[in-house]
Design a protein around this motif. Structure first.
Motif, mmCIF file in Angstrom:
data_model
loop_
_atom_site.group_PDB
_atom_site.id
_atom_site.type_symbol
_atom_site.label_atom_id
_atom_site.label_comp_id
_atom_site.label_asym_id
_atom_site.label_seq_id
_atom_site.Cartn_x
_atom_site.Cartn_y
_atom_site.Cartn_z
ATOM 1 N N ILE A 193 0.845 -1.193 0.000
ATOM 2 C CA ILE A 193 0.000 0.000 0.000
ATOM 3 C C ILE A 193 0.882 1.246 0.000
ATOM 4 O O ILE A 193 1.733 1.406 0.883
ATOM 5 N N ALA A 199 -2.930 0.457 -3.962
ATOM 6 C CA ALA A 199 -2.488 -0.872 -3.539
ATOM 7 C C ALA A 199 -2.080 -1.738 -4.718
ATOM 8 O O ALA A 199 -2.684 -1.679 -5.789
ATOM 9 N N ALA A 244 -6.815 -4.195 2.366
ATOM 10 C CA ALA A 244 -6.039 -3.029 1.938
ATOM 11 C C ALA A 244 -6.810 -1.741 2.199
ATOM 12 O O ALA A 244 -6.243 -0.737 2.660
ATOM 13 N N THR A 248 -5.641 1.121 4.930
ATOM 14 C CA THR A 248 -5.483 2.522 4.525
ATOM 15 C C THR A 248 -6.298 3.440 5.429
ATOM 16 O O THR A 248 -5.810 4.487 5.879
ATOM 17 N N PHE A 253 0.425 2.050 5.796
ATOM 18 C CA PHE A 253 0.935 1.907 4.433
ATOM 19 C C PHE A 253 2.203 1.065 4.488
ATOM 20 O O PHE A 253 2.855 0.960 5.522
#
Length: 303
Positions: A193, A199, A244, A248, A253
């Protein structure tokens, strides 16, 4: 000129994240990590990169960009002591939140009878019940590495030592309780990420671990033998997208991986657990599941 990285391969990151107060690895942990660090360094470190450990000389990595298996406070301190400037990374509070088994459990139950509980009464009540699969429960601390921090507990709370394990784990943030199963095949999918939330996802891989949960090897799924109808891949891609997005939103990340497995359901069939662990960090099989060249490529979109 490409950046040169100074790496800290702190495979005990989960133990540090789960520790109350300052953390120093024990001699036993250091001994267990040593051969795995040597194996991982061969595949994660690029040409010109260096490995930084507790014995690194002050300033020995000056001019390098600091990178860690997981950027915990101890790992960042080792990098700075060696003179490396750590690359941008999420704060420790975020690392602790997204690497806890509570985070994985928050996505919903994908294994019959499994639950993350945070009180002693809820834990003991669950352990009093007969598991829907198997003949015992597996209790996992919120944080653990290579099978550490887990215990198989018989129905009706087990023995005094079992109860003590559960109660200590509750004090440290909760426990994951799930049926103790016979695994058939272990799978994983890896991702990366960016700070802007974009991603990249890798391909489906199989993993081999020993009976204690220690990693042995990772291989890409290239044929139909391990995923004959494509269900495993499709399911893990779906989980990877969900994870993902949630990572986030949580402020994370960097690298991550999702573990999954098939298991003997006790009735002559094979069950599927599409999300057994979320690892918001590098993993032992990361370089196989998502090579560096793939991270640098354009964002992959699965059809």
């Amino acid at each position: 000129m490409d950046a040169r990285f100074a790496w800290v391969l702190n495979l005990d990151a989960d133990l540090e994240l789960g520790a109350r107060g300052s953390y120093t690895p024990t001699k036993a942990v250091l001994s267990a990590m040593r051969p795995q660090i040597e194996r991982l360094a061969k595949v994660l470190l690029g040409q010109g990169d260096v490995l930084v450990g507790d014995d690194a000389a002050i300033g020995s990595a000056r001019g390098f960009v600091g990178r860690a298996f997981c950027p915990t406070p101890r790992a960042l301190a080792l990098l700075r002591r060696a003179g490396a400037e750590p690359e941008p990374c999420p704060p420790t509070s975020v690392l602790r939140a997204v690497n806890s088994r509570a985070f994985c459990s928050s996505f919903g139950v994908t294994l019959p009878g499994a639950a993350f509980v945070t009180t002693r009464d809820d834990a003991l009540a669950k352990l009093d019940a007969v598991p829907p699969l198997g003949h015992a429960w597996r209790v996992k601390r919120a944080f653990g590495m290579s099978g550490r921090g887990q215990r198989v507990v018989a129905v009706a709370h087990g023995n005094v030592a079992d109860r003590a394990f559960v109660e200590a784990a509750i004090r440290d943030g909760g426990v994951q309780i799930e049926p103790n199963l016979v695994l058939v095949t272990e799978y994983a999918i890896h991702g990366w990420i960016e700070q802007n939330g974009e991603a990249t996802f890798g391909d489906l891989v199989t993993q081999r671990c020993d009976r204690y949960g220690q990693w042995l090897s990772t291989e890409r799924v290239t044929g139909d033998h391990d995923d004959p109808d494509g269900v495993r891949r499709s399911s893990l891609v779906s989980e990877a997208r969900r994870v993902a997005a949630a990572l986030t939103m949580a402020g994370y990340f960097g690298p991550f991986g999702i573990d999954a497995f098939t298991y003997n359901n006790g009735h002559g069939g094979i069950g599927w657990q599409p999300r057994s662990e979320i690892n918001a960090r590098y993993t032992m099989g990361f370089s196989v599941g998502l090579p560096a060249t793939q991270i640098d490529a354009a964002h992959r979109i699965f059809d």
